[in-house]
Structure formats: structure tokens, C-alpha cells
Design an enzyme around this catalytic site. Structure first.
Site, PDB file in Angstrom:
ATOM      1  N   LYS A  46      16.785 -59.776 -41.585  1.00  0.00           N
ATOM      2  CA  LYS A  46      17.098 -59.097 -40.248  1.00  0.00           C
ATOM      3  C   LYS A  46      16.431 -57.945 -39.904  1.00  0.00           C
ATOM      4  O   LYS A  46      16.349 -57.056 -40.851  1.00  0.00           O
ATOM      5  CB  LYS A  46      18.684 -58.998 -40.239  1.00  0.00           C
ATOM      6  CG  LYS A  46      19.194 -58.172 -39.084  1.00  0.00           C
ATOM      7  CD  LYS A  46      20.503 -57.885 -39.329  1.00  0.00           C
ATOM      8  CE  LYS A  46      21.128 -56.960 -38.065  1.00  0.00           C
ATOM      9  NZ  LYS A  46      22.546 -56.597 -38.287  1.00  0.00           N
TER      10      LYS A  46
ATOM     11  N   GLU B  95      28.333 -61.925 -41.926  1.00  0.00           N
ATOM     12  CA  GLU B  95      26.987 -62.551 -42.395  1.00  0.00           C
ATOM     13  C   GLU B  95      25.912 -61.631 -42.210  1.00  0.00           C
ATOM     14  O   GLU B  95      24.968 -61.669 -42.630  1.00  0.00           O
ATOM     15  CB  GLU B  95      27.055 -63.748 -41.698  1.00  0.00           C
ATOM     16  CG  GLU B  95      28.008 -64.748 -42.171  1.00  0.00           C
ATOM     17  CD  GLU B  95      28.070 -66.082 -41.440  1.00  0.00           C
ATOM     18  OE1 GLU B  95      27.721 -65.971 -40.338  1.00  0.00           O
ATOM     19  OE2 GLU B  95      28.330 -66.899 -41.909  1.00  0.00           O
TER      20      GLU B  95
HETATM   21  P1  FAD Z   1      38.787 -60.828 -47.815  1.00  0.00           P
HETATM   22  O1  FAD Z   1      37.467 -61.605 -47.573  1.00  0.00           O
HETATM   23  O2  FAD Z   1      40.058 -61.493 -46.880  1.00  0.00           O
HETATM   24  O3  FAD Z   1      39.228 -61.140 -49.182  1.00  0.00           O
HETATM   25  C1  FAD Z   1      40.567 -60.890 -49.800  1.00  0.00           C
HETATM   26  C2  FAD Z   1      40.798 -61.280 -50.986  1.00  0.00           C
HETATM   27  O4  FAD Z   1      42.296 -60.852 -51.360  1.00  0.00           O
HETATM   28  C3  FAD Z   1      40.711 -62.806 -51.198  1.00  0.00           C
HETATM   29  O5  FAD Z   1      40.136 -63.036 -52.321  1.00  0.00           O
HETATM   30  C4  FAD Z   1      42.200 -63.135 -51.343  1.00  0.00           C
HETATM   31  O6  FAD Z   1      42.389 -64.380 -52.116  1.00  0.00           O
HETATM   32  C5  FAD Z   1      42.706 -62.050 -52.212  1.00  0.00           C
HETATM   33  N1  FAD Z   1      44.055 -62.007 -51.858  1.00  0.00           N
HETATM   34  C6  FAD Z   1      44.900 -61.718 -50.749  1.00  0.00           C
HETATM   35  N2  FAD Z   1      46.301 -61.773 -50.921  1.00  0.00           N
HETATM   36  C7  FAD Z   1      46.354 -62.054 -52.433  1.00  0.00           C
HETATM   37  C8  FAD Z   1      47.328 -62.390 -53.174  1.00  0.00           C
HETATM   38  N3  FAD Z   1      48.727 -62.212 -52.562  1.00  0.00           N
HETATM   39  N4  FAD Z   1      47.186 -62.766 -54.362  1.00  0.00           N
HETATM   40  C9  FAD Z   1      46.073 -62.897 -54.919  1.00  0.00           C
HETATM   41  N5  FAD Z   1      44.935 -62.562 -53.988  1.00  0.00           N
HETATM   42  C10 FAD Z   1      44.956 -62.085 -52.660  1.00  0.00           C
HETATM   43  N6  FAD Z   1      30.932 -57.447 -41.774  1.00  0.00           N
HETATM   44  C11 FAD Z   1      29.678 -57.100 -41.674  1.00  0.00           C
HETATM   45  O7  FAD Z   1      29.249 -56.449 -42.518  1.00  0.00           O
HETATM   46  N7  FAD Z   1      28.886 -57.991 -40.946  1.00  0.00           N
HETATM   47  C12 FAD Z   1      29.565 -59.108 -40.212  1.00  0.00           C
HETATM   48  O8  FAD Z   1      28.464 -59.416 -39.520  1.00  0.00           O
HETATM   49  C13 FAD Z   1      30.790 -59.043 -40.177  1.00  0.00           C
HETATM   50  N8  FAD Z   1      31.448 -59.978 -39.353  1.00  0.00           N
HETATM   51  C14 FAD Z   1      32.924 -60.275 -39.286  1.00  0.00           C
HETATM   52  C15 FAD Z   1      33.245 -61.020 -38.268  1.00  0.00           C
HETATM   53  C16 FAD Z   1      34.712 -60.857 -38.259  1.00  0.00           C
HETATM   54  C17 FAD Z   1      35.378 -61.892 -37.212  1.00  0.00           C
HETATM   55  C18 FAD Z   1      35.715 -60.218 -39.024  1.00  0.00           C
HETATM   56  C19 FAD Z   1      37.048 -60.426 -39.158  1.00  0.00           C
HETATM   57  C20 FAD Z   1      34.863 -59.686 -39.958  1.00  0.00           C
HETATM   58  C21 FAD Z   1      33.537 -59.368 -40.118  1.00  0.00           C
HETATM   59  N9  FAD Z   1      32.916 -58.524 -41.314  1.00  0.00           N
HETATM   60  C22 FAD Z   1      31.600 -58.399 -41.097  1.00  0.00           C
HETATM   61  C23 FAD Z   1      33.764 -57.841 -42.200  1.00  0.00           C
HETATM   62  C24 FAD Z   1      33.521 -58.720 -43.577  1.00  0.00           C
HETATM   63  O9  FAD Z   1      33.972 -59.990 -43.182  1.00  0.00           O
HETATM   64  C25 FAD Z   1      34.557 -57.922 -44.416  1.00  0.00           C
HETATM   65  O10 FAD Z   1      34.292 -56.753 -44.572  1.00  0.00           O
HETATM   66  C26 FAD Z   1      34.103 -58.845 -45.975  1.00  0.00           C
HETATM   67  O11 FAD Z   1      34.211 -59.921 -45.698  1.00  0.00           O
HETATM   68  C27 FAD Z   1      35.176 -58.017 -46.859  1.00  0.00           C
HETATM   69  O12 FAD Z   1      36.282 -58.591 -46.618  1.00  0.00           O
HETATM   70  P2  FAD Z   1      37.503 -58.313 -47.819  1.00  0.00           P
HETATM   71  O13 FAD Z   1      36.707 -58.656 -49.165  1.00  0.00           O
HETATM   72  O14 FAD Z   1      37.920 -57.111 -47.650  1.00  0.00           O
HETATM   73  O15 FAD Z   1      38.683 -59.241 -47.659  1.00  0.00           O
END
Ligand code: FAD
Length: 500
Positions: A79, A50
């Protein structure tokens, strides 16, 4: 002659990474590319993330997003800084965006400040940062300074609801021609000869074929990790926190234009104010704190009632050993994880997308493109890691977790930065260093690492002029901040959909 066939880019996953990539590709790639995104509502997203850094504004602007509309749609707040509380015995300090003081020709401001310190003329560094002064007064403004031409504009980022941001980007991407497919990826098809991925096989025997695949499947890393076997470099020895307990609480009365990171006995806690709620999370080392204790500690540290039960997330600090293998590029959590102490993950998605666009393959990919992508991404990860490690290493707390942090041998690049600062008050920014000299300055000084020297040119300035200069910078900042509106009122006035 170029082939008439469109190049098919398939994005696996629709979290922040997937939809940022989809929106950017829809905007910047012409009709030669066909973009498809596969996601599974049933699996869902990580649901945190966030706080951002100012570069997010460039990303949004490049997509043609109206900033006020974005703020309203994502329940965002502004921010200006991160406040670090309890990392050292001296209490708290700020890492604010933007300049601290004003440079004097070739002489960086901090050398004048260091010289002033030796003669009892300087006050804490934070007083010389406009962002810091505005943040602590809960004030906000955009655009040029109103009261003095020598003051800079305040750089700013946002706190936002990550789920709403993904939804916002999804609308943009779909209106730009991205096809979204709902479904669970069950397996990955590969070419028997080249080893390239040819298609995602979904539940129900559907298949999504492509030429280039972007793995945005989060911690699962279905393509880059599971299918292609890219290893993971584990950085737990440097960054041992491996869990977070997250919970939203009711909107804070103290609607601060900064993130707070408060150290506790085995990690730290974030506080991120949004318009409709506050995001909170306890980051901790499971070797030093149980999940139950973490949940209790988190709830005890909230400033408003929780809006649900704490949710646990597990992770391992580190990065993929390769980010682009065959025809698969990993983005977001599939590429690695660095805890959100300096809000860097969303930015690293953004810079990954920029790199993909710069090194974009046409009909075929050459190994040298992959190598260059990997080289830049490794560097970026390593530099951000070093910045985070500094916060932990330079503590003077008494708990075992913190004592252990002080004993850790520093990575070479970080050791060099610290040595240069200590010896001569000097700061260097290397290739792919996300954080500027002034960011390092605030954390080095804030964590209590003293510089034993300063630039000799600072000694050429007469003592009275040093005193006057320091006072002037502080006074100008204070005068500018005094006419800025309150943060909550500013959001309410400029960004519709706000409750104050
Ligand atoms: P996800 O949000 O996990 O998305 C994965 C996607 O893949 C989803 O749509 C899911 O449905 C799909 N998927 C997975 N498996 C399958 C499957 N088998 N079939 C079909 N679809 C599938 N970043 C910041 O910049 N600022 C912050 O303050 C911050 N705070 C954080 C706090 C924590 C505790 C954590 C863990 C992370 C934080 N981050 C922060 C990092 C940030 O949350 C991520 O970088 C961002 O949300 C990107 O996530 P993502 O899209 O890579 O993964």
C-alpha cells in the site's frame, strides 16, 4: 530486594489487538513477566481491519518478522497511498505516503508549489509525489531509488488478511512462551478493597488470575467498560457513520498498491486488494441509509463477484474516558473506535503497546503512570479524529448527509490548522499528531481548501527557477516509476504464495 514472583499479565481477547500485544510482550519482556491470553473461538473476532499505515513495518521488524514471509502468510499486498474518489466535485485525489516534492533548504516544497499556482506554473500536487506516481501506474519497488540520488525511498504499508495476521502473530507469541487459554470469560473478579481486577472467571469455573490485565475484548470492552465502568465519549456529532456492511469479492484484476475510499450519498466505501480476494465495505450513517440499501449499494459497487453475503457491523465513533483504570489497560476496539478512513486503528494498537512498554508497571502501578498513559492516548485519539473530520467537513457534495457535515462546528485544534493553512499556506504538527504536515497538505489541497498565501521566501526564487524545479521533480518521479516492476509481478517475484 525484588520479589521472585513473576508478574502475571493477562490479555483478555485474541483479535488483532490481543495477539499484537502478546507477540510484543513475548519479545520484549523478560522472564520476570508471565503472559497469558484468553480467547473464545466461539465468539470470534471482528474479522475486518485490512489496511495499514507504514509504521506497521517498524512493529513487524521489531518482532524479527521477515517481511516477505509475512506478506506470503497474510496474503498481503503493498500500500503506497489512499485514493479518495468523489469527496469533492473535482473528482479524485491521493493521500500518498512519503514526501511530496523536495524541500528547498528551509522552504517546504508546498510553498514553491503554492507560489507556482499563483503564476500558472504548478500542476496538481499529486504529480510531485513519487508514491502517488507509482501507485497510479500500479508499480512497486522497495529500497533506494534507482535513477536519481535526490529521490527518496518510497514508504509503504500493507493490505493484509487480519485473521491470518492474528494467526501469524499467535505462532510467534506461543513460540515466545505465551500461554493461550481457550474459553469464554463469564465474569470478572475484583479485590474488595482496592477494586483491582484479580482474575477472569471462565465458563466451567476455571479462573485466570493476574496482576495486570489488557482488555482486548473488542467492542464488548468486558473489563474496562463492563467491569470497571469507564465511560465512552461519543463523537457521533462529528463522525456520524455508525455502521459498516462488509463483503469480500474475488481477487481484482486491477491489483492496485493503494486503498480506495469512494464517497457515496451517506458515507463512503472501501476497496482493499489482497492476493486471494478484495476486501470491500460500505461505511454509512444509519440515519441516512437503511441496511438493505447499504447492502445493495455495496454489492453494486464491487468490481468482481462477491464471495459471500454482506455482513453488518455497528459502532459508535468515540473513545473511552479512561484507557487505564486500576490494573486494566484497554487496547484496540475496547479503547474506542475511529472509522477506517485513514487506516489508523491497527496503528493505534501498536502505539498503545509501545506506550505500555514505556510506562510498564513493575510490582505496583502509580496513578501518575496511568495519568500519563491516558494523556498520551487521549491526544492521539483527538488528533486522528480531527484528521478524519476534515475529510467530511471539506466536501462540496449535494446530499443531505454531506450538507450536514459542512455545518458541523470544527474542534478547536482542527479549526486552527485550517485557518493557518488558509491564511498563509502553513502547516503545523503538534504533539501526538500521527499525521505529518505533508499528509495534511494532501488532504487540505485534495478536498479543495485553497491557501490564500505562501511563505515569503518562495517569492525570492526567480520565476524560471520555480518552473524548472517543478518540472524536474515531476520528470524525475516519472523516470523512476518507468523502471519499477508491476505491483502484481513484484509480489509474485518476492513474496511466495502468490497467484497472479
Ligand atoms: P476483536 O477482533 O473483536 O477481538 C476481540 C477478542 O475478544 C476476540 O478474540 C474475542 O473472541 C474475544 N472475546 C470477546 N468477548 C469474550 C469473552 N466473553 N470471552 C473470551 N473472549 C472474548 N483497522 C485498521 O487499522 N485498518 C482497517 O482497514 C480497518 N477496517 C475496519 C473496518 C471496520 C468496519 C471495523 C469495525 C474496524 C476496522 N478496523 C480497521 C479496526 C480493526 O478491525 C481493529 O482495530 C482490530 O481488528 C482490533 O480488534 P480487536 O482485537 O480490538 O477486537
Amino acid at each position: 530486594m525484588q520479589s521472585e514472583q513473576p508478574i502475571r499479565i493477562v490479555i483478555a481477547g485474541g483479535g488483532t489487538a490481543g495477539w499484537m500485544a502478546a507477540a510484543a510482550f513475548a519479545r520484549f519482556l523478560g522472564p520476570r513477566y508471565r503472559i497469558t491470553l484468553v480467547e473464545s473461538e466461539e465468539i470470534g473476532t471482528v474479522g475486518v481491519g485490512e489496511a495499514t499505515i507504514p509504521q506497521i513495518r517498524l512493529f513487524n521488524a521489531s518482532l524479527g518478522i521477515d517481511e516477505n514471509q509475512f506478506i506470503a502468510a497474510t496474503q498481503a499486498s503493498f500500500k503506497l497511498a489512499i485514493e479518495f474518489v468523489g469527496w469533492t466535485k473535482s473528482g479524485r485525489y491521493m493521500h500518498a505516503f512519503g514526501d511530496v516534492g523536495r524541500d528547498n533548504g528551509l522552504l517546504a516544497f508546498h510553498h514553491i508549489w503554492l507560489r507556482g499556482l499563483t503564476e500558472g506554473l504548478s500542476r496538481p500536487l499529486a504529480g510531485y509525489s513519487l508514491n502517488n506516481a507509482a501507485a497510479l501506474a500500479n508499480r512497486m519497488q522497495r529500497g533506494p531509488a534507482r535513477t536519481a540520488r535526490m529521490l527518496p525511498e518510497m514508504p509503504y504499508a500493507f493490505h493484509f488478511d487480519a485473521g491470518l495476521y492474528a494467526k501469524f502473530l499467535r505462532e510467534l507469541a506461543e513460540s515466545g512462551g505465551v500461554e493461550r487459554i481457550e474459553g469464554r470469560i463469564a465474569s470478572i473478579e475484583r479485590d474488595g478493597e482496592s477494586g483491582d481486577v484479580t482474575a477472569l472467571r471462565l465458563d466451567g469455573a476455571r479462573e485466570v488470575a493476574g496482576d495486570l490485565f489488557i482488555d482486548c475484548t473488542g467492542f464488548r470492552a468486558l473489563l474496562i467498560g463492563e467491569a470497571l465502568g469507564a465511560g465512552y465519549e461519543d463523537w457521533s456529532a462529528l463522525l456520524p457513520c455508525d455502521r459498516a456492511m462488509a463483503v469480500p469479492s474475488a481477487r481484482a484484476r486491477d491489483f492496485t498498491p493503494y486503498t480506495r475510499a469512494t464517497a457515496h450519498g451517506a458515507g463512503w466505501q472501501w476497496r482493499i486488494p489482497l492476493q486471494h480476494r478484495t476486501g470491500n465495505g460500505l461505511v454509512y450513517s444509519s440515519a441516512h441509509l437503511s441496511d438493505d440499501e447499504a447492502a445493495a449499494r455495496l454489492l453494486a459497487g464491487l468490481d468482481e463477484p462477491a464471495l459471500g453475503d454482506p455482513r453488518r457491523l455497528r459502532f459508535t465513533a468515540g473513545k473511552r474516558q479512561g484507557f487505564w483504570k486500576h490494573n486494566v489497560i484497554a487496547l484496540g476496539l475496547a479503547s474506542g473506535f475511529l472509522e477506517p478512513l485513514e487506516s489508523t486503528s491497527i496503528h493505534m494498537i501498536q502505539s498503545g503497546i509501545e506506550r505500555i512498554l514505556k510506562l510498564l508497571p513493575g510490582a505496583g502501578v502509580s496513578q501518575v503512570q496511568r495519568d500519563e498513559y491516558d494523556r498520551q492516548t487521549h491526544l492521539e485519539y483527538d488528533r486522528v479524529r480531527d484528521f478524519l473530520v476534515l475529510h467530511y467537513w471539506a466536501n462540496d457534495r449535494d446530499e443531505p448527509f454531506w450538507r450536514e457535515r459542512r455545518e458541523v462546528p470544527l474542534p478547536e485544534g482542527l479549526e486552527h490548522k485550517v485557518a493557518l493553512w488558509r491564511a498563509a499556506g502553513q502547516l503545523v504538527r503538534g504533539e501526538a499528531d500521527l499525521f505529518s504536515e505533508v499528509a495534511w497538505l494532501q488532504v487540505l489541497a485534495g478536498q479543495g481548501i485553497a491557501a490564500q498565501g505562501h511563505h515569503p521566501l518562495a517569492d525570492a526564487v526567480p520565476r524560471e527557477q520555480v518552473a524548472e524545479y517543478l518540472e524536474l521533480v515531476e520528470a524525475l518521479n516519472a523516470r523512476e516509476v518507468a523502471q519499477m516492476p508491476d505491483h502484481a509481478a513484484y509480489v509474485a517475484q518476492h513474496c511466495a504464495g502468490v497467484k497472479t
